[in-house]
Write a protein that holds these residues in place. Sequence first.
Motif, mmCIF file in Angstrom:
data_model
loop_
_atom_site.group_PDB
_atom_site.id
_atom_site.type_symbol
_atom_site.label_atom_id
_atom_site.label_comp_id
_atom_site.label_asym_id
_atom_site.label_seq_id
_atom_site.Cartn_x
_atom_site.Cartn_y
_atom_site.Cartn_z
ATOM 1 N N PRO A 160 36.489 51.614 39.313
ATOM 2 C CA PRO A 160 35.562 50.796 40.096
ATOM 3 C C PRO A 160 36.355 49.922 41.065
ATOM 4 O O PRO A 160 37.491 49.544 40.789
ATOM 5 C CB PRO A 160 34.845 49.953 39.042
ATOM 6 C CG PRO A 160 35.671 50.020 37.807
ATOM 7 C CD PRO A 160 36.512 51.249 37.896
ATOM 8 N N MET A 161 35.733 49.627 42.210
ATOM 9 C CA MET A 161 36.372 48.758 43.202
ATOM 10 C C MET A 161 35.372 47.729 43.698
ATOM 11 O O MET A 161 34.169 47.972 43.699
ATOM 12 C CB MET A 161 36.909 49.573 44.373
ATOM 13 C CG MET A 161 38.082 50.445 43.986
ATOM 14 S SD MET A 161 38.905 51.172 45.393
ATOM 15 C CE MET A 161 39.707 49.739 46.108
ATOM 16 N N ARG A 162 35.928 46.601 44.131
ATOM 17 C CA ARG A 162 35.108 45.549 44.734
ATOM 18 C C ARG A 162 35.969 44.830 45.767
ATOM 19 O O ARG A 162 37.073 44.380 45.447
ATOM 20 C CB ARG A 162 34.651 44.562 43.672
ATOM 21 C CG ARG A 162 33.793 43.469 44.230
ATOM 22 C CD ARG A 162 33.305 42.564 43.132
ATOM 23 N NE ARG A 162 32.424 41.565 43.700
ATOM 24 C CZ ARG A 162 32.062 40.483 43.083
ATOM 25 N NH1 ARG A 162 32.470 40.251 41.857
ATOM 26 N NH2 ARG A 162 31.269 39.622 43.674
ATOM 27 N N ASP A 163 35.469 44.762 46.989
ATOM 28 C CA ASP A 163 36.194 44.069 48.061
ATOM 29 C C ASP A 163 37.644 44.537 48.179
ATOM 30 O O ASP A 163 38.572 43.738 48.234
ATOM 31 C CB ASP A 163 36.153 42.554 47.860
ATOM 32 C CG ASP A 163 34.740 42.005 47.907
ATOM 33 O OD1 ASP A 163 33.902 42.593 48.630
ATOM 34 O OD2 ASP A 163 34.471 41.002 47.228
ATOM 35 N N ASP A 164 37.854 45.856 48.189
ATOM 36 C CA ASP A 164 39.175 46.472 48.341
ATOM 37 C C ASP A 164 40.132 46.152 47.190
ATOM 38 O O ASP A 164 41.344 46.164 47.353
ATOM 39 C CB ASP A 164 39.806 46.101 49.687
ATOM 40 C CG ASP A 164 40.884 47.101 50.102
ATOM 41 O OD1 ASP A 164 40.724 48.306 49.806
ATOM 42 O OD2 ASP A 164 41.886 46.681 50.711
ATOM 43 N N GLU A 165 39.571 45.839 46.024
ATOM 44 C CA GLU A 165 40.397 45.616 44.850
ATOM 45 C C GLU A 165 39.947 46.546 43.722
ATOM 46 O O GLU A 165 38.758 46.797 43.556
ATOM 47 C CB GLU A 165 40.313 44.159 44.378
ATOM 48 C CG GLU A 165 40.953 43.189 45.355
ATOM 49 C CD GLU A 165 41.044 41.780 44.798
ATOM 50 O OE1 GLU A 165 42.128 41.206 44.898
ATOM 51 O OE2 GLU A 165 40.029 41.275 44.274
ATOM 52 N N LEU A 166 40.919 47.056 42.961
ATOM 53 C CA LEU A 166 40.631 47.863 41.780
ATOM 54 C C LEU A 166 40.183 46.919 40.674
ATOM 55 O O LEU A 166 40.748 45.831 40.514
ATOM 56 C CB LEU A 166 41.881 48.614 41.329
ATOM 57 C CG LEU A 166 42.511 49.555 42.352
ATOM 58 C CD1 LEU A 166 43.883 50.011 41.878
ATOM 59 C CD2 LEU A 166 41.609 50.737 42.608
ATOM 60 N N VAL A 167 39.201 47.334 39.903
ATOM 61 C CA VAL A 167 38.646 46.490 38.855
ATOM 62 C C VAL A 167 38.839 47.154 37.498
ATOM 63 O O VAL A 167 38.501 48.326 37.323
ATOM 64 C CB VAL A 167 37.132 46.243 39.091
ATOM 65 C CG1 VAL A 167 36.552 45.384 37.982
ATOM 66 C CG2 VAL A 167 36.895 45.620 40.455
ATOM 67 N N CYS A 168 39.356 46.407 36.555
ATOM 68 C CA CYS A 168 39.406 46.872 35.173
ATOM 69 C C CYS A 168 38.044 46.570 34.567
ATOM 70 O O CYS A 168 37.670 45.401 34.411
ATOM 71 C CB CYS A 168 40.507 46.167 34.385
ATOM 72 S SG CYS A 168 40.489 46.625 32.632
ATOM 73 N N ALA A 169 37.299 47.609 34.254
ATOM 74 C CA ALA A 169 35.928 47.443 33.767
ATOM 75 C C ALA A 169 35.867 46.787 32.392
ATOM 76 O O ALA A 169 34.842 46.242 32.015
ATOM 77 C CB ALA A 169 35.222 48.798 33.731
ATOM 78 N N ASN A 170 36.962 46.797 31.629
ATOM 79 C CA ASN A 170 36.930 46.218 30.293
ATOM 80 C C ASN A 170 36.925 44.698 30.287
ATOM 81 O O ASN A 170 36.258 44.083 29.476
ATOM 82 C CB ASN A 170 38.098 46.725 29.448
ATOM 83 C CG ASN A 170 37.841 48.100 28.926
ATOM 84 O OD1 ASN A 170 37.780 49.045 29.696
ATOM 85 N ND2 ASN A 170 37.666 48.230 27.624
#
Length: 140
Positions: free
Chosen positions: A65-75
Amino acid sequence: MDETRRIAAVEDVPTESTLLFTVRDLDDDEEREAILHRRDDGVVAWRNYCQHLTHIKIDKGSGAPMRDDELVCANHGAMFESDTGQCTYGPCEGAYLNALDVVVADGAVYLDEEGHEFVGLGGVEADGAIDLTSTSNVEF
């Protein structure tokens, strides 16, 4: 370029997610997961684990997942800059994802990491039955 090090065509690397692949560390013969992400200025590669708890994968198989050009750790919501790998928010703030060297040539992305070889697209194959236990880090 050495075709055995070819990971994928540049056009197949997502700009709003990641592409999962596997490498083998030649020092210990262990296979490890990595991810590719395409940016306007090129393609970056990172080891596929969060810096907070390294058994947690950023890309669980369907793209990170990404938000505002950043990778997101969903945990646990940690956010990593897609260009530097620096954690900007979350329990590992200030830490960096572990980068892998890649090079773009002739419209394709090639592994350029000393001591590693490209195994294939997708994640590390698990031996035996599928583990259905929770990977939640929430304590009750």
